[in-house]
Design a protein around this motif. Sequence first.
Motif, PDB file in Angstrom:
ATOM      1  N   UNK A 135       8.002  12.332   7.601  1.00  0.00           N
ATOM      2  CA  UNK A 135       7.534  13.455   6.784  1.00  0.00           C
ATOM      3  C   UNK A 135       8.672  14.445   6.531  1.00  0.00           C
ATOM      4  N   UNK A 136       9.488  14.661   7.542  1.00  0.00           N
ATOM      5  CA  UNK A 136      10.630  15.570   7.381  1.00  0.00           C
ATOM      6  C   UNK A 136      11.594  15.038   6.328  1.00  0.00           C
ATOM      7  N   UNK A 137      11.835  13.738   6.350  1.00  0.00           N
ATOM      8  CA  UNK A 137      12.753  13.143   5.364  1.00  0.00           C
ATOM      9  C   UNK A 137      12.238  13.354   3.939  1.00  0.00           C
TER      10      UNK A 137
ATOM     11  N   UNK B  47      -0.117  21.642  -1.187  1.00  0.00           N
ATOM     12  CA  UNK B  47      -0.846  22.016   0.032  1.00  0.00           C
ATOM     13  C   UNK B  47      -1.557  20.815   0.649  1.00  0.00           C
ATOM     14  N   UNK B  48      -1.424  20.673   1.942  1.00  0.00           N
ATOM     15  CA  UNK B  48      -2.119  19.608   2.650  1.00  0.00           C
ATOM     16  C   UNK B  48      -1.456  18.241   2.595  1.00  0.00           C
ATOM     17  N   UNK B  49      -0.293  18.137   1.937  1.00  0.00           N
ATOM     18  CA  UNK B  49       0.320  16.823   1.780  1.00  0.00           C
ATOM     19  C   UNK B  49       0.818  16.246   3.102  1.00  0.00           C
ATOM     20  N   UNK B  50       1.258  17.111   4.016  1.00  0.00           N
ATOM     21  CA  UNK B  50       1.737  16.584   5.295  1.00  0.00           C
ATOM     22  C   UNK B  50       0.611  15.911   6.071  1.00  0.00           C
ATOM     23  N   UNK B  51      -0.600  16.453   5.934  1.00  0.00           N
ATOM     24  CA  UNK B  51      -1.769  15.829   6.566  1.00  0.00           C
ATOM     25  C   UNK B  51      -2.056  14.481   5.924  1.00  0.00           C
ATOM     26  N   UNK B  52      -1.942  14.421   4.609  1.00  0.00           N
ATOM     27  CA  UNK B  52      -2.149  13.160   3.884  1.00  0.00           C
ATOM     28  C   UNK B  52      -1.095  12.144   4.303  1.00  0.00           C
ATOM     29  N   UNK B  53       0.158  12.598   4.392  1.00  0.00           N
ATOM     30  CA  UNK B  53       1.244  11.703   4.807  1.00  0.00           C
ATOM     31  C   UNK B  53       0.966  11.107   6.181  1.00  0.00           C
ATOM     32  N   UNK B  54       0.499  11.934   7.108  1.00  0.00           N
ATOM     33  CA  UNK B  54       0.227  11.443   8.459  1.00  0.00           C
ATOM     34  C   UNK B  54      -0.860  10.374   8.444  1.00  0.00           C
ATOM     35  N   UNK B  55      -1.859  10.568   7.624  1.00  0.00           N
ATOM     36  CA  UNK B  55      -2.931   9.577   7.508  1.00  0.00           C
ATOM     37  C   UNK B  55      -2.380   8.248   6.983  1.00  0.00           C
ATOM     38  N   UNK B  56      -1.541   8.317   5.942  1.00  0.00           N
ATOM     39  CA  UNK B  56      -0.956   7.104   5.363  1.00  0.00           C
ATOM     40  C   UNK B  56      -0.013   6.434   6.354  1.00  0.00           C
ATOM     41  N   UNK B  57       0.752   7.235   7.087  1.00  0.00           N
ATOM     42  CA  UNK B  57       1.741   6.691   8.019  1.00  0.00           C
ATOM     43  C   UNK B  57       1.107   5.990   9.213  1.00  0.00           C
TER      44      UNK B  57
ATOM     45  N   UNK C 236       0.839  -1.198   0.000  1.00  0.00           N
ATOM     46  CA  UNK C 236       0.000   0.000   0.000  1.00  0.00           C
ATOM     47  C   UNK C 236       0.876   1.252   0.000  1.00  0.00           C
ATOM     48  N   UNK C 237       1.926   1.256   0.836  1.00  0.00           N
ATOM     49  CA  UNK C 237       2.856   2.388   0.882  1.00  0.00           C
ATOM     50  C   UNK C 237       3.549   2.577  -0.470  1.00  0.00           C
ATOM     51  N   UNK C 238       3.948   1.469  -1.062  1.00  0.00           N
ATOM     52  CA  UNK C 238       4.603   1.534  -2.370  1.00  0.00           C
ATOM     53  C   UNK C 238       3.677   2.175  -3.406  1.00  0.00           C
ATOM     54  N   UNK C 239       2.422   1.730  -3.428  1.00  0.00           N
ATOM     55  CA  UNK C 239       1.474   2.261  -4.406  1.00  0.00           C
ATOM     56  C   UNK C 239       1.214   3.750  -4.207  1.00  0.00           C
ATOM     57  N   UNK C 240       1.161   4.181  -2.948  1.00  0.00           N
ATOM     58  CA  UNK C 240       0.957   5.601  -2.654  1.00  0.00           C
ATOM     59  C   UNK C 240       2.162   6.421  -3.108  1.00  0.00           C
ATOM     60  N   UNK C 241       3.363   5.929  -2.786  1.00  0.00           N
ATOM     61  CA  UNK C 241       4.594   6.665  -3.096  1.00  0.00           C
ATOM     62  C   UNK C 241       4.871   6.755  -4.587  1.00  0.00           C
ATOM     63  N   UNK C 242       4.452   5.734  -5.341  1.00  0.00           N
ATOM     64  CA  UNK C 242       4.850   5.646  -6.743  1.00  0.00           C
ATOM     65  C   UNK C 242       3.686   5.689  -7.733  1.00  0.00           C
ATOM     66  N   UNK C 243       2.481   5.987  -7.238  1.00  0.00           N
ATOM     67  CA  UNK C 243       1.290   5.947  -8.103  1.00  0.00           C
ATOM     68  C   UNK C 243       1.201   4.591  -8.797  1.00  0.00           C
ATOM     69  N   UNK C 244       1.153   3.556  -7.973  1.00  0.00           N
ATOM     70  CA  UNK C 244       1.065   2.173  -8.460  1.00  0.00           C
ATOM     71  C   UNK C 244       2.215   1.792  -9.389  1.00  0.00           C
ATOM     72  N   UNK C 245       3.385   2.352  -9.110  1.00  0.00           N
ATOM     73  CA  UNK C 245       4.574   1.985  -9.865  1.00  0.00           C
ATOM     74  C   UNK C 245       4.888   2.882 -11.038  1.00  0.00           C
ATOM     75  N   UNK C 246       3.951   3.727 -11.423  1.00  0.00           N
ATOM     76  CA  UNK C 246       4.145   4.580 -12.600  1.00  0.00           C
ATOM     77  C   UNK C 246       5.339   5.515 -12.411  1.00  0.00           C
ATOM     78  N   UNK C 247       5.485   6.046 -11.193  1.00  0.00           N
ATOM     79  CA  UNK C 247       6.558   7.005 -10.926  1.00  0.00           C
ATOM     80  C   UNK C 247       7.831   6.346 -10.396  1.00  0.00           C
ATOM     81  N   UNK C 248       7.934   5.024 -10.529  1.00  0.00           N
ATOM     82  CA  UNK C 248       9.141   4.328 -10.079  1.00  0.00           C
ATOM     83  C   UNK C 248       9.832   3.623 -11.235  1.00  0.00           C
TER      84      UNK C 248
END
Length: 245
Positions: A197-199, A102-112, A73-85
């Motif tokens: 998120x900082x990384x 805008x708002x990505x840090x909130x999204x990241x927290x939800x995923x994390x 699930x994390x992989x798919x979020x980070x890479x748009x199902x592999x498209x960006x990898x």
Amino acid sequence: MSCCSSKDFSFLRLKLGRYFDQEWVDSPLYKRDGTFSKEHMKYFVDATIKNYEEAGKPLSKEKKRQSRKTFLFMYNIMTLNGIMAKNRERFINHGVRIAGLPGMKTVFRFVLKRWFKALDVDGNGVISWQEWYFMVLKPFLKPRGVEDEDEAKACLRHCGCRYGIEDEEEAKACFNIVDANKNGVTLSFDEVANATIEYFTETEVTKCAYLFGRFRHLPKEFESKMKKINQEYFDDDHEMNGSKE
């Protein structure tokens, strides 16, 4: 034009490239086409599961299932199902683009939150040193895909790190960087989320650049900024710009 267009993303690009390199190079699949694929992530998850088995603390069938599902699930979020990898540059450019939205840090927290739950093997609401080590750091401790010294040196030249983390002592220092309240024993969700998120979003040089291990070949422009962090968290036996032979 974007309001963030004047930002210097060079250090963020360095971190994203290093993450891609560790995931791609540090597996038996690294000789393929330079793609960070689902097979790489599956290999990484299996390595974390094996860590527990080797320690005599095998995960339950349900926990293994949950871990595999969460990491994919994390992989798919980070890479748009592999498209960006598909390659290193595409992965970096995608990471830079989403980091400033805008708002990505909130999204990241939800995923994390989902990732944190997978790391929390005993379900007590915090991540112990052993859980962080087995699930996040130990898979980078040795060159899983490297069979001889020549290949090891080739990997070092490629990704700018010597297999990510050289030993358990360095891994503990990386744990301490995340451990904001310095209790030395456990990590809370906020500590893990804030460091991760900082990384993946911070453009300035901060200690969380060492979330997944130290840089061994740091560009000159960042050396002085990282010096204080090295002095605080790492002993003098570890070098920034090349390993001791």
